[in-house]
Design a protein around this motif. Sequence first.
Motif, PDB file in Angstrom:
ATOM      1  N   PRO A 221      -2.518  -2.987   2.368  1.00  0.00           N
ATOM      2  CA  PRO A 221      -3.108  -1.912   3.165  1.00  0.00           C
ATOM      3  C   PRO A 221      -4.445  -1.488   2.578  1.00  0.00           C
ATOM      4  CG  PRO A 221      -0.806  -1.448   2.650  1.00  0.00           C
ATOM      5  CD  PRO A 221      -1.203  -2.626   1.811  1.00  0.00           C
ATOM      6  N   TRP A 231       0.203   3.298   4.229  1.00  0.00           N
ATOM      7  CA  TRP A 231       1.350   2.426   4.507  1.00  0.00           C
ATOM      8  C   TRP A 231       1.912   2.679   5.904  1.00  0.00           C
ATOM      9  CZ3 TRP A 231       3.273  -1.975   3.417  1.00  0.00           C
ATOM     10  CH2 TRP A 231       4.594  -2.286   3.735  1.00  0.00           C
ATOM     11  N   TYR A 234      -0.331   1.045   8.340  1.00  0.00           N
ATOM     12  CA  TYR A 234      -0.206  -0.406   8.196  1.00  0.00           C
ATOM     13  C   TYR A 234       1.034  -0.913   8.924  1.00  0.00           C
ATOM     14  CZ  TYR A 234       0.352  -4.862   5.582  1.00  0.00           C
ATOM     15  OH  TYR A 234       0.523  -6.182   5.220  1.00  0.00           O
TER      16      TYR A 234
END
Length: 425
Positions: A221, A231, A234
């Motif tokens: 990421p 995250w 992502y």
Amino acid sequence: MPVRPAEKEAELEAHLRGICFKTGPPSRLGVEIEWLVHDARNPRCPIEPDRLHSAATTLRALPLTSVLTFEPGGQLELSSLPARSLTECIETVTADLALVRPAMLAMGLGMAGHGHNPWHRPQRVLADPRYDAMEAYFDHWGSAGRSMMCATASVQVCVDAGYEEPGPLGHGRRWLLAHLLGAVLAAAFANSPTSEGCPTGYRTTRQVVWSQLDPGRTLAPPPGPDPRTAWVDYVLDAPVMCIRAEDGPWHAPEGLTFREWIRTGVPRPPTQEDLDYHVTTLFPPVRPRGHLELRMIDAQSGDAGWIVPLAVTAALFDDPEAAERAYRIVKPLAETAGSRPAPRNPLWRRAARGALTDPELHAAAVACFAAAQEALPRLGASPEVLAAVADFTERYVARGRCPADDHLDALYAAEGDLIVGKDSQ
């Protein structure tokens, strides 16, 4: 009343935020070890699927503490349970291996520690809806997907996320440390310089294979001050690899991200279980699963080769003094890495090709291994573990070498012998 897509998206975002970094004092450690399974008499001979299925049935009857699974190409994996100490983790997995290896040999099967299969091209031996969908998905990106699935093996070290608060063991610091130290670990333990019997030009071919896959699920990421937000974005923006179904294939609509799946509800509304499963199809170098999975280390040769990367990584993450030293050592590597995510940035590419022949990575590895060796007694490491780390450091790190160099030396020596033999005829 049906849940609106915006509410569902917020609900799943909150779920991800709650499970990705479970912060607190680092107190657990784990390891996942993979081996290439081969015929004990002829490693170049691929294993027939029926033979592998028979082996799986036999091994699953053993009284193991670790979880035993097989990967699509027949790679055997042992995943430890979370251990309370380095010693407990090593002792538990060692005891399981003492049962697995003799059982494999009794069936005429060997277990080899290579990051990438050095003998033959990828061949899938396990039929499963997940692997069918994965193979079809990665085929859009060329041959690297099948190579990753069927020809690679690793040592994955799992460490706790760390404290919520900043500091040497804070989760933000550990997240950054993992992505910089990861290149050093990949270089120091590089062990996959060949494919189908020929040098690839890289010391860790496995790492190159990963870098050639779908960037939406295999790159790190983007960096930022908040690892959780990075995250969550992502995960939700990653393409969906497969949609589980009771009957029929698990294929997903091409290009569908999980966020789009939530918003459209097509082909069916996703659930929290779908999201959790989606996370298991993402393969960045460091994957947060409550803890941190470090996924960049090649499988290692020898019965106890996996112990050294486990011990070194544990020391550099879980001993506060060593963690601080390691962070200061690798922080300057961020300039070399640049803005591109691992493993496609210059730092990780240099680790894959040159490993510790690269001066910057060599200097970082020497300093990090020294910090780890000083920390391991504080973690209660046994004399055997200390000796193994010291031997690896002297044999490889101090000399700017890695296990891949041994394989290349042997290969070139054999080629030289063949040339000499021809000249003498």
